[in-house]
Structures are given as structure tokens and as C-alpha cells.
Design a protein around this motif. Sequence first.
Motif, PDB file in Angstrom:
ATOM      1  N   ASN A  39       0.799  -1.230   0.000  1.00 46.22           N
ATOM      2  CA  ASN A  39       0.000   0.000   0.000  1.00 46.22           C
ATOM      3  C   ASN A  39       0.831   1.279   0.000  1.00 46.22           C
ATOM      4  O   ASN A  39       0.288   2.362  -0.181  1.00 46.22           O
ATOM      5  CB  ASN A  39      -0.936   0.017   1.206  1.00 46.22           C
ATOM      6  CG  ASN A  39      -2.000  -1.052   1.112  1.00 46.22           C
ATOM      7  OD1 ASN A  39      -2.401  -1.446   0.028  1.00 46.22           O
ATOM      8  ND2 ASN A  39      -2.456  -1.534   2.243  1.00 46.22           N
ATOM      9  N   CYS A 109     -11.458   8.709  -0.814  1.00 46.38           N
ATOM     10  CA  CYS A 109     -12.051   7.766  -1.748  1.00 46.38           C
ATOM     11  C   CYS A 109     -11.028   7.409  -2.806  1.00 46.38           C
ATOM     12  O   CYS A 109     -10.249   8.261  -3.252  1.00 46.38           O
ATOM     13  CB  CYS A 109     -13.290   8.390  -2.411  1.00 46.38           C
ATOM     14  SG  CYS A 109     -14.180   7.233  -3.472  1.00 46.38           S
ATOM     15  N   ASN A 110     -11.004   6.146  -3.192  1.00 46.78           N
ATOM     16  CA  ASN A 110     -10.194   5.710  -4.323  1.00 46.78           C
ATOM     17  C   ASN A 110     -11.050   4.849  -5.249  1.00 46.78           C
ATOM     18  O   ASN A 110     -12.212   4.560  -4.936  1.00 46.78           O
ATOM     19  CB  ASN A 110      -8.895   5.017  -3.875  1.00 46.78           C
ATOM     20  CG  ASN A 110      -9.151   3.698  -3.174  1.00 46.78           C
ATOM     21  OD1 ASN A 110     -10.148   3.018  -3.412  1.00 46.78           O
ATOM     22  ND2 ASN A 110      -8.251   3.332  -2.281  1.00 46.78           N
ATOM     23  N   LYS A 111     -10.488   4.427  -6.339  1.00 42.99           N
ATOM     24  CA  LYS A 111     -11.238   3.701  -7.366  1.00 42.99           C
ATOM     25  C   LYS A 111     -11.909   2.436  -6.819  1.00 42.99           C
ATOM     26  O   LYS A 111     -13.057   2.155  -7.137  1.00 42.99           O
ATOM     27  CB  LYS A 111     -10.292   3.354  -8.524  1.00 42.99           C
ATOM     28  CG  LYS A 111     -10.944   2.658  -9.680  1.00 42.99           C
ATOM     29  CD  LYS A 111      -9.937   2.407 -10.785  1.00 42.99           C
ATOM     30  CE  LYS A 111     -10.569   1.685 -11.951  1.00 42.99           C
ATOM     31  NZ  LYS A 111      -9.599   1.486 -13.035  1.00 42.99           N
ATOM     32  N   ARG A 112     -11.174   1.683  -5.994  1.00 46.43           N
ATOM     33  CA  ARG A 112     -11.734   0.431  -5.443  1.00 46.43           C
ATOM     34  C   ARG A 112     -12.958   0.698  -4.576  1.00 46.43           C
ATOM     35  O   ARG A 112     -13.833  -0.146  -4.454  1.00 46.43           O
ATOM     36  CB  ARG A 112     -10.681  -0.316  -4.630  1.00 46.43           C
ATOM     37  CG  ARG A 112      -9.566  -0.914  -5.453  1.00 46.43           C
ATOM     38  CD  ARG A 112      -8.697  -1.836  -4.620  1.00 46.43           C
ATOM     39  NE  ARG A 112      -8.515  -1.398  -3.254  1.00 46.43           N
ATOM     40  CZ  ARG A 112      -7.397  -0.878  -2.767  1.00 46.43           C
ATOM     41  NH1 ARG A 112      -6.344  -0.756  -3.517  1.00 46.43           N
ATOM     42  NH2 ARG A 112      -7.322  -0.496  -1.501  1.00 46.43           N
ATOM     43  N   MET A 113     -13.019   1.869  -3.980  1.00 44.07           N
ATOM     44  CA  MET A 113     -14.121   2.194  -3.064  1.00 44.07           C
ATOM     45  C   MET A 113     -15.409   2.546  -3.819  1.00 44.07           C
ATOM     46  O   MET A 113     -16.475   2.634  -3.214  1.00 44.07           O
ATOM     47  CB  MET A 113     -13.692   3.325  -2.142  1.00 44.07           C
ATOM     48  CG  MET A 113     -12.533   2.940  -1.254  1.00 44.07           C
ATOM     49  SD  MET A 113     -11.765   4.357  -0.441  1.00 44.07           S
ATOM     50  CE  MET A 113     -12.915   4.591   0.901  1.00 44.07           C
ATOM     51  N   SER A 115     -16.905   0.750  -6.092  1.00 48.96           N
ATOM     52  CA  SER A 115     -17.706  -0.464  -6.407  1.00 48.96           C
ATOM     53  C   SER A 115     -18.699  -0.762  -5.323  1.00 48.96           C
ATOM     54  O   SER A 115     -18.523  -0.593  -4.183  1.00 48.96           O
ATOM     55  CB  SER A 115     -16.790  -1.664  -6.585  1.00 48.96           C
ATOM     56  OG  SER A 115     -15.804  -1.395  -7.530  1.00 48.96           O
TER      57      SER A 115
END
Length: 115
Positions: A39, A109-113, A115
Amino acid sequence: MPHFVIECNQSIIERKKPEEVIQAVFDVANASGLFDVQNIKVRLIPYQHYITANTQADFIHVFARIMEGRTTEMKSVLAKKITACLVEMFPNVASVSVDVGDLEKATYCNKRMLS
């Protein structure tokens, strides 16, 4: 997470390869035991145009943003270890500093969050 953004003047990366500086900060962050190795993110931004204390003096500053929940002592130790590592690499650079701050879970927030 975490994010380490190294800002410095251009001549810093003429003395040491950017990859060496990035790896050094990465290694300290990893050795801290505060983060999962997969990470840790480290970036370096060199500046050609800058003023520090009304001069063109060399500088290195690291903005570290880590997820909230670590103690002030943990953040202080991390900042001191990164600073010490960079001072060892660049003993003649007068301005070396690190700022460790929190990322808030509620506003991060990131891209995975998504979904």
C-alpha cells in the motif's frame, strides 16, 4: 495508502537518482511497521522554479498522508526517521523537513471504493 510526496529542487536529483531517494523513503516507511508494503506509495516532484527564505537554497520536503488512527507519537517517530534518512543522504542540504498528516476515512475515496 499511505502517500509520500517528496518535493525538492532540481539539483537534489542531480546528486542522487530520483529512484534512490524514492526507495530510501519507501524503505523507512516500510520499516516503520505502520503500513502494508503493497500500500505504500512514494512520488518525487523536482522544482526548477522556487524561493526558499528569499534564496535558491536546496530543499527537500516530504508530505506524508496516512490514514487516520495512528498516534501523534507514531507520526512523530515516522517523520523523524524519514528526516534522518534524508539528512544522511544529503548532509549539506540545510532545509530537510517532513510533515505527516492524516487522511480522513470519511472523506477519502479511491477507485476500489466506488464499487
